[in-house]
Design an enzyme around this catalytic site. Structure first.
Site, short mmCIF file in Angstrom:
data_model
loop_
_atom_site.label_atom_id
_atom_site.label_comp_id
_atom_site.label_asym_id
_atom_site.label_seq_id
_atom_site.Cartn_x
_atom_site.Cartn_y
_atom_site.Cartn_z
N SER A 11 -2.90 12.59 3.13
CA SER A 11 -2.39 11.27 2.76
C SER A 11 -0.92 11.27 2.32
O SER A 11 -0.47 12.11 1.56
CB SER A 11 -3.30 10.69 1.66
OG SER A 11 -2.57 10.20 0.61
N HIS A 37 -2.84 10.17 7.01
CA HIS A 37 -3.37 8.93 6.43
C HIS A 37 -2.22 8.26 5.68
O HIS A 37 -1.75 8.77 4.66
CB HIS A 37 -4.52 9.34 5.50
CG HIS A 37 -5.12 8.28 4.66
ND1 HIS A 37 -6.35 7.74 4.91
CD2 HIS A 37 -4.69 7.67 3.52
CE1 HIS A 37 -6.66 6.86 3.98
NE2 HIS A 37 -5.66 6.78 3.12
N ASP A 39 -0.71 5.57 3.37
CA ASP A 39 -1.13 4.62 2.34
C ASP A 39 -0.09 3.51 2.20
O ASP A 39 0.95 3.69 1.57
CB ASP A 39 -1.32 5.35 1.00
CG ASP A 39 -2.65 6.08 0.97
OD1 ASP A 39 -3.67 5.44 1.29
OD2 ASP A 39 -2.67 7.27 0.65
N MET A 41 1.13 0.10 0.71
CA MET A 41 0.87 -0.74 -0.48
C MET A 41 1.91 -1.86 -0.52
O MET A 41 3.09 -1.63 -0.30
CB MET A 41 0.98 0.13 -1.73
CG MET A 41 0.06 1.34 -1.68
SD MET A 41 -0.03 2.25 -3.22
CE MET A 41 1.50 3.17 -3.16
N HIS A 68 -3.92 3.12 6.23
CA HIS A 68 -4.77 2.53 5.20
C HIS A 68 -3.99 1.39 4.55
O HIS A 68 -3.08 1.63 3.76
CB HIS A 68 -5.14 3.63 4.17
CG HIS A 68 -5.97 3.14 3.03
ND1 HIS A 68 -6.22 3.91 1.91
CD2 HIS A 68 -6.63 1.97 2.83
CE1 HIS A 68 -6.98 3.22 1.07
NE2 HIS A 68 -7.23 2.04 1.59
N MET A 70 -3.46 -1.13 2.04
CA MET A 70 -3.82 -1.66 0.72
C MET A 70 -2.92 -2.89 0.52
O MET A 70 -2.00 -2.90 -0.30
CB MET A 70 -3.61 -0.59 -0.35
CG MET A 70 -4.63 0.53 -0.23
SD MET A 70 -4.34 1.87 -1.37
CE MET A 70 -3.15 2.81 -0.45
N MET A 139 -13.52 4.36 -1.42
CA MET A 139 -12.49 4.79 -2.37
C MET A 139 -13.16 5.46 -3.57
O MET A 139 -14.10 4.91 -4.15
CB MET A 139 -11.69 3.58 -2.89
CG MET A 139 -10.84 2.86 -1.87
SD MET A 139 -9.49 3.82 -1.19
CE MET A 139 -8.58 4.30 -2.64
N ASP A 173 -11.81 8.78 -0.22
CA ASP A 173 -10.37 8.75 -0.45
C ASP A 173 -10.07 8.61 -1.95
O ASP A 173 -10.42 7.61 -2.56
CB ASP A 173 -9.78 7.56 0.31
CG ASP A 173 -8.26 7.52 0.25
OD1 ASP A 173 -7.65 8.50 -0.20
OD2 ASP A 173 -7.69 6.48 0.67
#
Ligand code: DX5
Ligand code: ZN
Length: 214
Positions: A11, A37, A39, A41, A68, A70, A139, A173
């Site tokens: 990640s 991965h 992330d 945000m 991913h 978010m 998660m 995760d």
């Protein structure tokens, strides 16, 4: 009994997104992983903000790009991440009003689809959607920060999903390391997402092996 191969996703949640070459180098040291991965945000769905699709596009890696999201209203940004080279798009069920519509859209785009559940979100929120997606991401920390301690209660959800879906990709995760990975695998996870443990290690490739064989 079905035996699924354990995969490791490394990640990237760096806020230091100006310098992609740092990430490229880190990924070279972790090239035995199955995927990278990302992330993403947005500062809305979670407090922090990270990089965007342009950053994902710039990263040079042979690893599959798993994004991913978010972010609130993921439907507004998914196409940009697909163009940036995403192999898989993971969105949060809590972040959209129309997960079904989004799944239909992603199917048309021929991208792999993952649906993510926060630690406190029950499985029944996605019960009807699971057959429609390739992966469920459970998660094991509250989304928004790396290097948190793994919360173990969500592993019960992994267990119940695995019972019904022997072949589905189930990812965990948050806070995964060589000490606790076996608990996630025993619960039924076949994808381990790990950031701080792998990249904080002197030998990321060894760390990846230790996760796979936990
Ligand atoms: C949490 C992210 C995770 C996390 C993984 O918001 O979705 O991917 O950063 O990093 P570690 O392994 O440090 O918990
Ligand atoms: Zn993540």
């Amino acid at each position: 009994m079905v035996i699924l191969i354990i995969q490791v996703g490394v990640s990237i949640l760096s806020l230091d997104y100006e310098d992609v070459s740092v990430i490229d180098q880190a990924l070279m040291r972790a090239s035995t992983a199955n995927s990278v991965h990302f992330d993403v945000m947005d500062g809305k769905f979670v407090k922090e903000k990270s990089f965007d699709h342009e950053f994902v596009a710039k990263v040079q890696s042979n690893l599959k790009k798993v994004v991913h999201l978010m972010v609130k209203q993921p439907e507004k940004v998914v196409d940009k991440y697909i163009k940036a080279g995403a192999d898989t798009i993971i969105f949060h069920v809590e972040a959209t009003r129309s997960p079904k519509k989004l799944i239909e859209h992603l199917k048309k785009k021929e991208v792999r689809i993952g649906i993510a559940l926060n630690p406190d979100t029950p499985v029944n929120k996605i019960e009807k959607l699971i057959p429609e997606v390739d992966m469920v991401l459970v998660m094991t920390v509250k989304p928004g920060k790396g290097a948190q301690k793994m919360i173990k209660a969500p592993l019960k959800k992994v267990k119940s999903i695995r019972k019904k879906y022997p072949m589905k990709d189930i990812a965990v995760d948050g806070g995964i390391n060589a000490e606790n990975a076996h608990e996630a695998i025993e619960a039924g996870a076949n994808i381990l997402v790990s950031g701080s443990y792998v990249f904080g290690s002197d030998d990321p490739k060894l760390a990846i092996d230790l996760l796979r064989n936990a």
